[in-house]
Design an enzyme around this catalytic site. Structure first.
Site, PDB file in Angstrom:
ATOM      1  N   GLU A 117      -4.802  -8.740  -0.781  1.00 23.50           N
ATOM      2  CA  GLU A 117      -5.654  -8.493   0.403  1.00 23.50           C
ATOM      3  C   GLU A 117      -7.085  -8.370  -0.095  1.00 23.50           C
ATOM      4  O   GLU A 117      -7.388  -7.525  -0.938  1.00 23.50           O
ATOM      5  CB  GLU A 117      -5.242  -7.207   1.131  1.00 23.50           C
TER       6      GLU A 117
ATOM      7  N   GLU B 167       0.849  -1.200   0.000  1.00 24.56           N
ATOM      8  CA  GLU B 167       0.000   0.000   0.000  1.00 24.56           C
ATOM      9  C   GLU B 167       0.888   1.256   0.000  1.00 24.56           C
ATOM     10  O   GLU B 167       0.782   2.118   0.881  1.00 24.56           O
ATOM     11  CB  GLU B 167      -0.995  -0.021   1.161  1.00 24.56           C
TER      12      GLU B 167
HETATM   13  O1  AHR Z   1      -5.384  -6.195   6.647  1.00 23.23           O
HETATM   14  C1  AHR Z   1      -5.317  -5.070   7.462  1.00 23.23           C
HETATM   15  C2  AHR Z   1      -4.636  -3.894   6.784  1.00 23.23           C
HETATM   16  O2  AHR Z   1      -5.413  -3.477   5.702  1.00 23.23           O
HETATM   17  C3  AHR Z   1      -3.288  -4.154   6.172  1.00 23.23           C
HETATM   18  O3  AHR Z   1      -2.246  -4.033   7.074  1.00 23.23           O
HETATM   19  C4  AHR Z   1      -3.177  -3.081   5.139  1.00 23.23           C
HETATM   20  O4  AHR Z   1      -2.339  -3.447   4.063  1.00 23.23           O
HETATM   21  C5  AHR Z   1      -4.616  -2.832   4.729  1.00 23.23           C
HETATM   22  O5  AHR Z   1      -4.917  -1.496   4.704  1.00 23.23           O
END
Ligand code: AHR
Length: 523
Positions: free
Chosen positions: A323, A196
């Site tokens: 994710e 991110e």
């Molecule tokens: O999964 C939780 C958080 O969500 C992670 O650390 C981040 O990459 C995302 O914003």
């Protein structure tokens, strides 16, 4: 809780599987996992310590290892997430009693401020590279490491690669690894370059991040007996096509060949939550709203794929959805330290199934996906607290879908109506959704019925094959809020059913709010 009363089945649905229209092989990497040093994921979830009364294998929770083996997991991402861009891998190697204690990235989260001090706030580094590799080995998965771009250097990155992959005893770092009982290289192939990077990973612009990506990947040691390195760029937040376009343009502006540095382009999408409700307390309207948000994943994949193709015309670079999941409001954690440790219900199980079906349908575009996160967190497969352990409905979906691993994804046409906008408060959802795959003589068809109350009858037709025998496995519950707890671990569990199927067509009834796997043995 609102009880759900199943109503008579609606029909008018037809699913046609086209045996001669292959999409791509379904890599088991699409069923990957994600483990971050956040809340109760690592400490309590995975790592209980060697001296713990909780059954463990060298400090790693045995119940988790045993359940993970049932999923035949192929890849696990670690150590973050946002944590990764604050992590110094050197803190997590060497004799455990001597490892430093650091402030955890997540300490500022208001949820944790009310939690007792401990590993969720102060990282004890008892679980580092070697422990993670051991976890991967125990469950039979490949590691996927995310490196720190925000607060470490390119040198720290390539020395981590050296620590992991250098041949036995050939360098000082390889000797250090051997001194900890790991003479043979780990052979780590997947490396995330930041996480991110548009946010917690550095607040970069796409142009700045492209420059960092080029610098971090310009020289990294590749060892002859390792299986190569696959760099994954920190891609986009949901629908941000601008990040994708500008990164690809800047990466290749001086040298088009630099596209070869990229194995995959990460996409993060959390469908969030819905309405005023929480993880286990929601209305039927919230149910439909969230399922409709979950299937936006398909649009994100096709849009980013098209944007990547503007530069990467041969589509060498694949999408890595590292994710994904639902992200509910706090309130159902099994411990105050378990930041984001939400309880998953049947709603989350359907989100998992809808999402995995999307990945299967786009097996030509998506090379890996990692549900966030494995245990004690968002959209988890497991919840654990000290000696207690339970599987969530998401685990059952992952287990049912192992039947797709390595299958050839086939085009399947779902000729189904949309659920009426009146019932779903304007949220468009197909009456049935799913995916099909073929491996040897076994056809696997997974189907979600998102209707909260009605079953749905469908004709299922195979074009280009005939069925010998069929079997079904169904995950359904009498309440859309159903979930497992430490006291009621079997409240949600799948059951097996025979299927009357022969020839090239049959009719099947999908129960309300359910996930079904049909396994059809072909002649
Ligand atoms: O999964 C939780 C958080 O969500 C992670 O650390 C981040 O990459 C995302 O914003």
């Amino acid at each position: 809780m609102v009880a759900r009363h199943a109503r008579a089945g609606a029909s008018g649905a037809r699913i046609e599987v086209l045996l001669h229209e292959p999409v791509g092989i379904i890599s088991p990497d699409l069923y990957g996992h994600f483990t971050e040093h956040i809340g109760g994921v690592i400490y309590d979830g995975i790592w209980v310590g060697e001296k713990s009364k909780v059954p463990n294998q060298g400090g790693i929770r045995t119940a988790l290892v045993e359940h993970m083996k049932r999923l035949r997991p192929s890849v696990v991402r670690w150590p973050g997430g946002c944590f990764a861009d604050s992590y110094n891998w050197r803190d997590g190697v060497g004799p455990r009693p001597k490892r430093p204690r650091r402030t955890n990235f997540w300490i500022n989260d208001s949820f944790l401020q009310a939690a007792p001090d401990g590993p969720a706030k102060y990282e004890p580094n008892q679980f580092g590279t070697n422990e993670f590799m051991r976890f991967c080995r125990l469950i039979g998965a490949q590691p996927y490491l995310a490196t720190n771009v925000r607060s470490n250097t390119a040198r720290d990155f390539y020395e981590w690669v050296e620590y992991c992959n250098a041949p036995a005893l050939q360098t000082t770092l390889a000797q250090q690894r051997a001194a900890e009982g790991e003479a043979a290289p780990f052979g780590v192939r997947f490396w995330g370059v930041g996480n991110e990077s548009w946010g917690c990973g550095g607040n970069f612009t796409p142009e700045e991040y492209a420059a960092e990506f080029r610098r971090f990947t310009a020289w990294v040691p590749r060892y002859p007996d390792a299986s190569g390195l696959a760099f994954i760029g920190s891609g986009t937040n949901g629908a941000d096509l601008d990040w994708t376009r500008r990164f690809f343009a800047r990466l290749t502006e001086r040298d088009a060949g630099l596209i070869n540095l990229l194995y995959g382009w990460a996409l993060h999408y959390y469908c969030g939550t819905a309405g005023k409700g929480g993880a286990i307390d929601f209305t039927v309207d919230d149910w439909y709203e969230l399922l409709a948000k979950a299937i936006i994943m398909e649009t994100l994949i096709t849009q980013h794929w098209a944007a990547m193709g503007e530069v990467d015309r041969r589509h060498q670079v694949k999408l890595i959805v590292d994710e994904w999941g639902a992200w509910h409001r706090a309130g159902t954690e099994v411990a105050r330290t378990h930041l984001f440790g939400q309880t998953s219900t049947m709603r989350d199980a359907l989100i998992a199934a809808l999402t995995l079906d999307i990945f299967n349908r786009h097996a030509d575009k998506v090379a890996m996906a990692n549900v966030a996160q494995l245990i004690n967190n968002l959209h988890s497969l497991f919840l654990a607290r000290e000696g207690k352990f339970v599987v969530t409905p998401n685990f059952h979906v992952f287990e049912m879908y192992t039947a797709h691993h390595h299958g050839q994804s086939l085009r399947a046409i779902f000729e189904v109506p949309s659920l009426g906008a009146a019932a779903t408060k304007g949220n468009l959802l197909p009456a049935l959704a799913g995916s099909a795959s073929l491996r040897e003589n076994n056809l696997v068809l997974t189907v979600v019925n998102p209707h909260a109350a009605d079953s749905r009858e469908s004709e299922i037709r195979l074009r280009g094959a005939a069925i010998q025998t069929g079997a079904a496995r169904v995950l359904a519950a009498s309440d859309i809020h159903a979930h497992n707890t430490f006291d009621q671990p079997l409240a949600v569990a799948p059951r097996s059913l025979p299927v009357e199927a022969k020839g090239s067509a049959f009719t099947h009834v999908f129960p309300p709010a359910s996930v079904t796997r049909l396994e059809l043995r072909l002649e």
